[in-house]
Design a protein around this motif. Sequence first.
Motif, PDB file in Angstrom:
ATOM      1  N   LEU A  62       0.830  -1.207   0.000  1.00 18.08           N
ATOM      2  CA  LEU A  62       0.000   0.000   0.000  1.00 18.08           C
ATOM      3  C   LEU A  62       0.867   1.262   0.000  1.00 18.08           C
ATOM      4  O   LEU A  62       0.599   2.206  -0.746  1.00 18.08           O
ATOM      5  N   LEU A  63       1.905   1.271   0.832  1.00 16.71           N
ATOM      6  CA  LEU A  63       2.792   2.434   0.865  1.00 16.71           C
ATOM      7  C   LEU A  63       3.541   2.601  -0.454  1.00 16.71           C
ATOM      8  O   LEU A  63       3.700   3.722  -0.945  1.00 16.71           O
ATOM      9  N   GLN A  64       4.008   1.513  -1.015  1.00 12.98           N
ATOM     10  CA  GLN A  64       4.707   1.593  -2.297  1.00 12.98           C
ATOM     11  C   GLN A  64       3.797   2.182  -3.366  1.00 12.98           C
ATOM     12  O   GLN A  64       4.211   3.023  -4.155  1.00 12.98           O
ATOM     13  N   TRP A  65       2.549   1.741  -3.391  1.00 17.48           N
ATOM     14  CA  TRP A  65       1.561   2.245  -4.349  1.00 17.48           C
ATOM     15  C   TRP A  65       1.410   3.759  -4.205  1.00 17.48           C
ATOM     16  O   TRP A  65       1.460   4.494  -5.197  1.00 17.48           O
ATOM     17  N   GLY A  66       1.244   4.245  -2.971  1.00 18.04           N
ATOM     18  CA  GLY A  66       1.097   5.686  -2.753  1.00 18.04           C
ATOM     19  C   GLY A  66       2.362   6.457  -3.084  1.00 18.04           C
ATOM     20  O   GLY A  66       2.309   7.520  -3.705  1.00 18.04           O
ATOM     21  N   CYS A  67       3.503   5.917  -2.692  1.00 23.47           N
ATOM     22  CA  CYS A  67       4.781   6.589  -2.980  1.00 23.47           C
ATOM     23  C   CYS A  67       5.057   6.625  -4.479  1.00 23.47           C
ATOM     24  O   CYS A  67       5.616   7.605  -4.983  1.00 23.47           O
ATOM     25  N   ASP A  68       4.679   5.569  -5.197  1.00 25.16           N
ATOM     26  CA  ASP A  68       4.864   5.563  -6.656  1.00 25.16           C
ATOM     27  C   ASP A  68       4.080   6.692  -7.312  1.00 25.16           C
ATOM     28  O   ASP A  68       4.588   7.368  -8.217  1.00 25.16           O
ATOM     29  N   PHE A  69       2.840   6.920  -6.865  1.00 28.12           N
ATOM     30  CA  PHE A  69       2.057   8.035  -7.408  1.00 28.12           C
ATOM     31  C   PHE A  69       2.730   9.368  -7.107  1.00 28.12           C
ATOM     32  O   PHE A  69       2.820  10.240  -7.974  1.00 28.12           O
ATOM     33  N   LYS A  74       6.007  13.857  -8.952  1.00 28.70           N
ATOM     34  CA  LYS A  74       7.076  14.677  -8.377  1.00 28.70           C
ATOM     35  C   LYS A  74       6.580  15.566  -7.239  1.00 28.70           C
ATOM     36  O   LYS A  74       6.864  16.762  -7.183  1.00 28.70           O
ATOM     37  N   VAL A  75       5.811  14.957  -6.318  1.00 26.32           N
ATOM     38  CA  VAL A  75       5.345  15.662  -5.128  1.00 26.32           C
ATOM     39  C   VAL A  75       5.699  14.826  -3.900  1.00 26.32           C
ATOM     40  O   VAL A  75       5.991  13.629  -4.002  1.00 26.32           O
ATOM     41  N   SER A  76       5.666  15.464  -2.760  1.00 27.67           N
ATOM     42  CA  SER A  76       5.925  14.762  -1.505  1.00 27.67           C
ATOM     43  C   SER A  76       4.713  13.950  -1.096  1.00 27.67           C
ATOM     44  O   SER A  76       3.604  14.168  -1.573  1.00 27.67           O
ATOM     45  N   ALA A  77       4.944  13.022  -0.187  1.00 32.34           N
ATOM     46  CA  ALA A  77       3.858  12.243   0.398  1.00 32.34           C
ATOM     47  C   ALA A  77       3.875  12.476   1.900  1.00 32.34           C
ATOM     48  O   ALA A  77       4.932  12.667   2.509  1.00 32.34           O
ATOM     49  N   TYR A  78       2.698  12.465   2.502  1.00 32.15           N
ATOM     50  CA  TYR A  78       2.545  12.703   3.930  1.00 32.15           C
ATOM     51  C   TYR A  78       1.630  11.619   4.487  1.00 32.15           C
ATOM     52  O   TYR A  78       0.676  11.209   3.832  1.00 32.15           O
ATOM     53  N   ALA A  79       1.919  11.170   5.694  1.00 31.70           N
ATOM     54  CA  ALA A  79       1.055  10.181   6.346  1.00 31.70           C
ATOM     55  C   ALA A  79       1.087  10.408   7.843  1.00 31.70           C
ATOM     56  O   ALA A  79       2.130  10.746   8.408  1.00 31.70           O
ATOM     57  N   ASP A  80      -0.044  10.252   8.473  1.00 34.73           N
ATOM     58  CA  ASP A  80      -0.103  10.189   9.926  1.00 34.73           C
ATOM     59  C   ASP A  80       0.048   8.710  10.278  1.00 34.73           C
ATOM     60  O   ASP A  80      -0.616   7.871   9.677  1.00 34.73           O
ATOM     61  N   TYR A  89       7.002   2.999   7.907  1.00 35.75           N
ATOM     62  CA  TYR A  89       7.048   4.275   7.179  1.00 35.75           C
ATOM     63  C   TYR A  89       8.484   4.752   6.985  1.00 35.75           C
ATOM     64  O   TYR A  89       8.832   5.277   5.929  1.00 35.75           O
ATOM     65  N   GLU A  90       9.321   4.575   7.990  1.00 38.25           N
ATOM     66  CA  GLU A  90      10.724   4.975   7.876  1.00 38.25           C
ATOM     67  C   GLU A  90      11.421   4.234   6.736  1.00 38.25           C
ATOM     68  O   GLU A  90      12.264   4.805   6.046  1.00 38.25           O
ATOM     69  N   ARG A  91      11.077   2.965   6.520  1.00 43.43           N
ATOM     70  CA  ARG A  91      11.685   2.202   5.419  1.00 43.43           C
ATOM     71  C   ARG A  91      11.359   2.816   4.063  1.00 43.43           C
ATOM     72  O   ARG A  91      12.079   2.603   3.096  1.00 43.43           O
ATOM     73  N   PHE A  92      10.281   3.573   3.994  1.00 42.17           N
ATOM     74  CA  PHE A  92       9.887   4.225   2.746  1.00 42.17           C
ATOM     75  C   PHE A  92      10.334   5.680   2.692  1.00 42.17           C
ATOM     76  O   PHE A  92       9.929   6.428   1.802  1.00 42.17           O
ATOM     77  N   GLY A  93      11.167   6.078   3.646  1.00 37.97           N
ATOM     78  CA  GLY A  93      11.736   7.426   3.607  1.00 37.97           C
ATOM     79  C   GLY A  93      10.953   8.481   4.369  1.00 37.97           C
ATOM     80  O   GLY A  93      11.327   9.655   4.364  1.00 37.97           O
ATOM     81  N   PHE A  94       9.878   8.104   5.028  1.00 36.53           N
ATOM     82  CA  PHE A  94       9.129   9.069   5.833  1.00 36.53           C
ATOM     83  C   PHE A  94       9.943   9.384   7.071  1.00 36.53           C
ATOM     84  O   PHE A  94      10.685   8.548   7.576  1.00 36.53           O
ATOM     85  N   VAL A  95       9.825  10.617   7.545  1.00 35.28           N
ATOM     86  CA  VAL A  95      10.527  11.033   8.756  1.00 35.28           C
ATOM     87  C   VAL A  95       9.498  11.414   9.811  1.00 35.28           C
ATOM     88  O   VAL A  95       8.406  11.894   9.500  1.00 35.28           O
ATOM     89  N   ASP A  96       9.872  11.189  11.052  1.00 31.55           N
ATOM     90  CA  ASP A  96       8.988  11.491  12.168  1.00 31.55           C
ATOM     91  C   ASP A  96       9.034  12.989  12.446  1.00 31.55           C
ATOM     92  O   ASP A  96      10.105  13.563  12.642  1.00 31.55           O
ATOM     93  N   GLU A  97       7.883  13.598  12.456  1.00 29.14           N
ATOM     94  CA  GLU A  97       7.759  15.007  12.807  1.00 29.14           C
ATOM     95  C   GLU A  97       6.848  15.038  14.030  1.00 29.14           C
ATOM     96  O   GLU A  97       5.649  14.794  13.904  1.00 29.14           O
ATOM     97  N   PRO A  98       7.402  15.308  15.203  1.00 29.17           N
ATOM     98  CA  PRO A  98       6.573  15.275  16.409  1.00 29.17           C
ATOM     99  C   PRO A  98       5.352  16.191  16.278  1.00 29.17           C
ATOM    100  O   PRO A  98       5.421  17.282  15.737  1.00 29.17           O
ATOM    101  N   THR A  99       4.248  15.706  16.796  1.00 24.02           N
ATOM    102  CA  THR A  99       2.999  16.453  16.773  1.00 24.02           C
ATOM    103  C   THR A  99       2.967  17.465  17.894  1.00 24.02           C
ATOM    104  O   THR A  99       3.407  17.179  19.002  1.00 24.02           O
ATOM    105  N   ARG A 100       2.462  18.613  17.588  1.00 25.44           N
ATOM    106  CA  ARG A 100       2.230  19.642  18.612  1.00 25.44           C
ATOM    107  C   ARG A 100       0.743  19.655  18.897  1.00 25.44           C
ATOM    108  O   ARG A 100      -0.039  20.093  18.065  1.00 25.44           O
TER     109      ARG A 100
END
Length: 102
Positions: A62-69, A74-80, A89-100
């Motif tokens: 599922l993540l690969q499918w979304g990242c491929d799109f 040529k846009v970023s992807a975001y996921a909660d 998610y980290e294996r797909f290059g997502f980085v943790d951004e702490p929630t405020r």
Amino acid sequence: MPDERGRRYPPWHADMPGEECDAFFLREERERERVMGKEKRYYLDTVATHPDYQRRGAGSMLLQWGCDFANQDKVSAYADATKDAARLYERFGFVDEPTRLG
């Protein structure tokens, strides 16, 4: 972007706590905007696998499918994500951004 896609969900059923639901999703939208700014992105929304099928590669597909799109356009992807899914998610290059919260 929210203004491009329109309302995220249909109107809440009368039995639902609509105001609380709207407030929850508004906080999510604001958090995404805090992290991503006005940058165009794909939001990988509600990516989940049934517990009986977890750890069999479905989440990765599922993540690969979304990242491929996102890569194709040529846009970023975001996921909660939950803490339990953070490594996936980290294996797909997502980085943790702490929630405020607040």
